[in-house]
Design an enzyme around this catalytic site. Structure first.
Site, mmCIF file in Angstrom:
data_model
loop_
_atom_site.group_PDB
_atom_site.id
_atom_site.type_symbol
_atom_site.label_atom_id
_atom_site.label_comp_id
_atom_site.label_asym_id
_atom_site.label_seq_id
_atom_site.Cartn_x
_atom_site.Cartn_y
_atom_site.Cartn_z
ATOM 1 N N LYS A 1 15.262 -29.562 38.174
ATOM 2 C CA LYS A 1 14.481 -30.113 37.067
ATOM 3 C C LYS A 1 14.461 -31.625 37.112
ATOM 4 O O LYS A 1 13.420 -32.267 37.002
ATOM 5 C CB LYS A 1 15.068 -29.592 35.759
ATOM 6 C CG LYS A 1 14.446 -30.122 34.462
ATOM 7 C CD LYS A 1 15.139 -31.364 33.954
ATOM 8 C CE LYS A 1 16.606 -31.239 33.696
ATOM 9 N NZ LYS A 1 16.965 -30.367 32.597
ATOM 10 N N TYR B 1 28.962 -26.245 47.293
ATOM 11 C CA TYR B 1 29.679 -25.399 46.337
ATOM 12 C C TYR B 1 30.497 -24.333 47.065
ATOM 13 O O TYR B 1 31.657 -24.084 46.731
ATOM 14 C CB TYR B 1 28.681 -24.728 45.378
ATOM 15 C CG TYR B 1 28.562 -25.444 44.059
ATOM 16 C CD1 TYR B 1 29.027 -24.880 42.881
ATOM 17 C CD2 TYR B 1 27.979 -26.702 43.982
ATOM 18 C CE1 TYR B 1 28.921 -25.537 41.668
ATOM 19 C CE2 TYR B 1 27.865 -27.377 42.785
ATOM 20 C CZ TYR B 1 28.337 -26.788 41.621
ATOM 21 O OH TYR B 1 28.237 -27.446 40.436
ATOM 22 N N HIS C 1 21.670 -59.243 27.417
ATOM 23 C CA HIS C 1 20.255 -59.596 27.306
ATOM 24 C C HIS C 1 19.669 -59.944 28.669
ATOM 25 O O HIS C 1 20.354 -60.565 29.490
ATOM 26 C CB HIS C 1 20.120 -60.795 26.354
ATOM 27 C CG HIS C 1 18.725 -61.213 26.091
ATOM 28 N ND1 HIS C 1 17.876 -60.498 25.275
ATOM 29 C CD2 HIS C 1 18.008 -62.271 26.546
ATOM 30 C CE1 HIS C 1 16.707 -61.094 25.217
ATOM 31 N NE2 HIS C 1 16.758 -62.176 25.990
ATOM 32 N N CYS D 1 19.291 -27.772 35.942
ATOM 33 C CA CYS D 1 19.422 -29.228 35.778
ATOM 34 C C CYS D 1 18.999 -30.027 37.012
ATOM 35 O O CYS D 1 18.239 -30.988 36.895
ATOM 36 C CB CYS D 1 20.868 -29.603 35.453
ATOM 37 S SG CYS D 1 21.816 -28.373 34.569
ATOM 38 N N THR E 1 22.848 -21.551 37.689
ATOM 39 C CA THR E 1 21.584 -22.009 37.123
ATOM 40 C C THR E 1 21.388 -23.504 37.294
ATOM 41 O O THR E 1 20.327 -23.963 37.722
ATOM 42 C CB THR E 1 21.505 -21.642 35.625
ATOM 43 O OG1 THR E 1 21.503 -20.224 35.497
ATOM 44 C CG2 THR E 1 20.237 -22.196 34.999
ATOM 45 N N CYS E 2 22.387 -24.297 36.969
ATOM 46 C CA CYS E 2 22.234 -25.751 36.983
ATOM 47 C C CYS E 2 21.807 -26.263 38.359
ATOM 48 O O CYS E 2 20.861 -27.032 38.472
ATOM 49 C CB CYS E 2 23.532 -26.425 36.556
ATOM 50 S SG CYS E 2 23.418 -28.223 36.531
ATOM 51 N N GLY F 1 13.828 -20.289 25.125
ATOM 52 C CA GLY F 1 15.275 -20.115 25.040
ATOM 53 C C GLY F 1 15.812 -19.218 26.129
ATOM 54 O O GLY F 1 15.068 -18.637 26.924
ATOM 55 N N ARG G 1 6.190 -22.290 17.620
ATOM 56 C CA ARG G 1 6.061 -21.570 16.356
ATOM 57 C C ARG G 1 6.528 -22.370 15.142
ATOM 58 O O ARG G 1 6.096 -22.126 14.025
ATOM 59 C CB ARG G 1 6.852 -20.262 16.420
ATOM 60 C CG ARG G 1 8.352 -20.469 16.569
ATOM 61 C CD ARG G 1 9.106 -19.170 16.603
ATOM 62 N NE ARG G 1 10.543 -19.388 16.716
ATOM 63 C CZ ARG G 1 11.452 -18.424 16.682
ATOM 64 N NH1 ARG G 1 11.067 -17.174 16.535
ATOM 65 N NH2 ARG G 1 12.733 -18.701 16.797
ATOM 66 N N GLU H 1 10.536 -30.650 28.890
ATOM 67 C CA GLU H 1 10.763 -31.237 30.211
ATOM 68 C C GLU H 1 9.680 -30.818 31.186
ATOM 69 O O GLU H 1 9.139 -31.647 31.937
ATOM 70 C CB GLU H 1 12.157 -30.836 30.710
ATOM 71 C CG GLU H 1 13.265 -31.551 29.948
ATOM 72 C CD GLU H 1 14.648 -31.003 30.195
ATOM 73 O OE1 GLU H 1 15.623 -31.675 29.797
ATOM 74 O OE2 GLU H 1 14.775 -29.902 30.778
ATOM 75 N N TYR I 1 14.360 -28.102 25.000
ATOM 76 C CA TYR I 1 14.617 -28.848 26.229
ATOM 77 C C TYR I 1 13.643 -28.474 27.356
ATOM 78 O O TYR I 1 12.924 -29.319 27.886
ATOM 79 C CB TYR I 1 16.026 -28.554 26.756
ATOM 80 C CG TYR I 1 17.199 -29.068 25.987
ATOM 81 C CD1 TYR I 1 17.963 -30.129 26.468
ATOM 82 C CD2 TYR I 1 17.608 -28.472 24.802
ATOM 83 C CE1 TYR I 1 19.085 -30.585 25.804
ATOM 84 C CE2 TYR I 1 18.722 -28.927 24.117
ATOM 85 C CZ TYR I 1 19.461 -29.984 24.614
ATOM 86 O OH TYR I 1 20.569 -30.434 23.947
ATOM 87 N N GLU J 1 20.682 -53.548 24.031
ATOM 88 C CA GLU J 1 21.300 -54.585 23.199
ATOM 89 C C GLU J 1 20.973 -54.378 21.719
ATOM 90 O O GLU J 1 21.705 -54.843 20.838
ATOM 91 C CB GLU J 1 20.852 -55.976 23.644
ATOM 92 C CG GLU J 1 19.390 -56.294 23.407
ATOM 93 C CD GLU J 1 19.013 -57.686 23.896
ATOM 94 O OE1 GLU J 1 19.547 -58.664 23.333
ATOM 95 O OE2 GLU J 1 18.210 -57.785 24.845
ATOM 96 N N GLU K 1 29.223 -13.854 43.728
ATOM 97 C CA GLU K 1 27.933 -14.377 43.275
ATOM 98 C C GLU K 1 26.823 -13.569 43.949
ATOM 99 O O GLU K 1 26.746 -13.532 45.181
ATOM 100 C CB GLU K 1 27.799 -15.861 43.629
ATOM 101 C CG GLU K 1 26.429 -16.443 43.385
ATOM 102 C CD GLU K 1 25.913 -16.230 41.971
ATOM 103 O OE1 GLU K 1 24.814 -15.638 41.835
ATOM 104 O OE2 GLU K 1 26.597 -16.646 41.013
ATOM 105 N N SER L 1 28.712 -23.441 37.888
ATOM 106 C CA SER L 1 29.597 -24.589 37.700
ATOM 107 C C SER L 1 30.914 -24.203 37.037
ATOM 108 O O SER L 1 31.988 -24.627 37.475
ATOM 109 C CB SER L 1 28.885 -25.645 36.852
ATOM 110 O OG SER L 1 27.703 -26.082 37.495
ATOM 111 N N GLY L 2 30.857 -23.407 35.958
ATOM 112 C CA GLY L 2 32.072 -23.022 35.248
ATOM 113 C C GLY L 2 32.955 -22.110 36.062
ATOM 114 O O GLY L 2 34.185 -22.289 36.125
#
Length: 461
Positions: free
Chosen positions: A51, A99, A438, A48, A42-43, A263, A200, A183, A179, A443, A35, A15-16
């Site tokens: 997922k 993309y 409502h 993302c 990844t996204c 991570g 942990r 998920e 995350y 609300e 690439e 993306s970046g």
């Protein structure tokens, strides 16, 4: 002849990188992007997007269960994992094509190859091509951690492999408390797997507001997910097609799949950064950059997860755009990394923006907390035992809402709108003056009038 083959060479089609390439090309730059795997990063390919598709699919089970309370009698249903995976792959393939097409339409040359830096202006591609560039942008993202080598580590899968499993595992053990771990815990559980989460620390979602952490854990455990904290997996022992996961606590858990989601780290190995003299942080492992995403080498920049700043796709996109504006648009732009909303698509869902209660109390002398948790209207008919949490953190000195935390259905959608108000420095009085819509859960954000807690820090003598 031009001094360089291209004005900008981008390593990484996520993306970046793609955003930077397209904007730079729009300013008239000659741009090439390499690439080595699949465009989208990844996204789009293994993060993302797939997922969220899996999360949506797993929630259907809950909808079917809830339907009876609303008068629906649904015959027996079945779920087919290979169909889910195949349809997900079809959608990801479509997005990958978009993309690539968008980059090429902008005038960017897309190369399906690995690029390695030879020096500050030279890159070697895996197809044998040598390319020189005036500027280089590294946007290679991150890659999953597996932690220290333990016996049986070769049997562990990451989120990458989880998207391509040939069948749904009946028993899954997931190590991690962030995350991705939560998920996938919700995903597998929603599809019918027996799920155990190993972490942990003392509680899941480290870094989030304490009330959010407690609420999510309680809801997940009520949904049947086992969460074991204060321990780790010490070894994984295969038994036929299943595994015994041995924990630091001395107990063992049987599993059909063991997943590590502990991570991610910057994807910098083998890029040749050292040849060009690009500095890497000894602390967090990411490429060191300044406010303009410039590395220690003046013509080499880096954006996104490879810098290990704030590892979110919209941040990478914003950084890539700012880089192109700065270097090729001659309009210096620094990305403001404050007040970034984020969501955890766990079950229940989390949406958050701004400061946690602990962060606010450390920063301000007077802090008011407004908090409520309640049964959503849907559950009054479905009978599902679940509650929504909503919390506002207010700097009482200025009356400014400095944090908002939501756990429950549509938390992410709600927090996206609330993030605008928080970023604009809306006050609690602004929230109070806003009419409630409502009947909605949201609300509650504009009807909480009395603080549930007030904190006053005594001035140091």
């Amino acid at each position: 002849m031009a001094e360089f083959d291209v004005d900008l060479f981008v390593i990484g089609g996520g993306s970046g990188g793609v955003r930077a390439a397209r904007i730079a090309a729009g300013y008239g730059a000659r741009v090439m992007i390499a690439e080595e795997y699949r465009m989208g990063g990844t996204c789009v390919i293994r993060g993302c997007v797939p997922k969220k598709l899996f999360v949506i699919g797993s929630r259907v089970h809950h909808e079917i269960e809830d339907a009876a309370g609303f008068g629906w009698s649904i015959p027996s249903v079945s779920f087919d994992w290979p169909t889910l995976v195949a349809n997900k792959d079809k959608e990801i393939g479509r997005l990958e094509g978009i993309y690539t097409t968008n980059a090429e339409k902008a005038g960017v040359e897309v190369v399906k190859a690995r690029a390695v830096i030879e020096d500050a202006h030279t890159l070697r591609l895996s197809n044998g091509r040598i390319v020189t560039a005036k500027y280089i942008l590294v946007a290679t993202g991150g890659t999953p951690n597996h932690g220290p080598a333990i016996p049986g580590i070769e049997h562990v899968i990451s989120s990458n492999e989880a998207f391509h499993l040939p069948e749904l595992p009946k028993r899954v053990v997931i190590q991690g408390g962030g995350y991705i771990a939560l998920e996938f815990a919700g995903i597998f559980s929603g599809f019918g797997s027996d799920v155990t989460v190993i972490y942990r620390g003392d509680n899941i979602l480290r870094g989030f507001d304490e009330d959010v952490r407690a609420h999510v854990r309680k809801e997940m455990e009520m949904a049947g997910i086992t969460i074991l904290t204060g321990c780790t997996i010490k070894s994984i022992e295969p038994h036929g097609k299943s595994f015994a996961t041995h924990l630091s606590s001395g107990s063992s858990i049987a599993a059909d799949k063991v997943m590590f989601a502990i991570g991610r780290h910057p994807n910098i190995n083998g890029l040749g950064l050292e040849k060009a003299g690009v500095a890497v942080s000894a602390h967090h492992g990411g490429i060191v950059v300044d406010g303009f995403s410039r590395t220690s080498v003046p013509n080499i920049y880096a954006v996104g997860d490879v810098t290990n700043r704030i590892n979110l796709t919209p941040v990478a996109i914003r950084e890539g755009h700012a880089f192109a504006d700065t270097v090729f648009g001659k309009r210096p732009v620094q990305v403001d990394h404050a007040t970034i909303p984020t969501a955890v698509f766990s079950q229940p869902e989390v949406g958050t923006v701004g400061l946690t209660e602990a962060e606010a109390r450390a920063q301000f002398s007077h802090v008011d907390i407004y908090k409520t948790d309640f049964r959503p209207i849907k559950s009054t008919m479905s009978g599902r035992d679940t509650r929504i949490l909503m919390k506002l953190v207010v700097d009482a000195g200025s009356d400014r809402v400095v944090g908002c935390h939501i756990v429950g259905d549509a938390a992410a959608e709600t927090i996206q709108a609330i993030a605008i108000a928080v970023r604009m420095k809306a006050t609690k009085a602004d929230f109070d003056a806003t009419f409630a819509l409502h009947p909605t859960a949201a609300e509650e954000l504009v009807t909480m009038r009395t603080p549930t807690a007030r904190y006053v820090r005594e001035a140091a003598e």
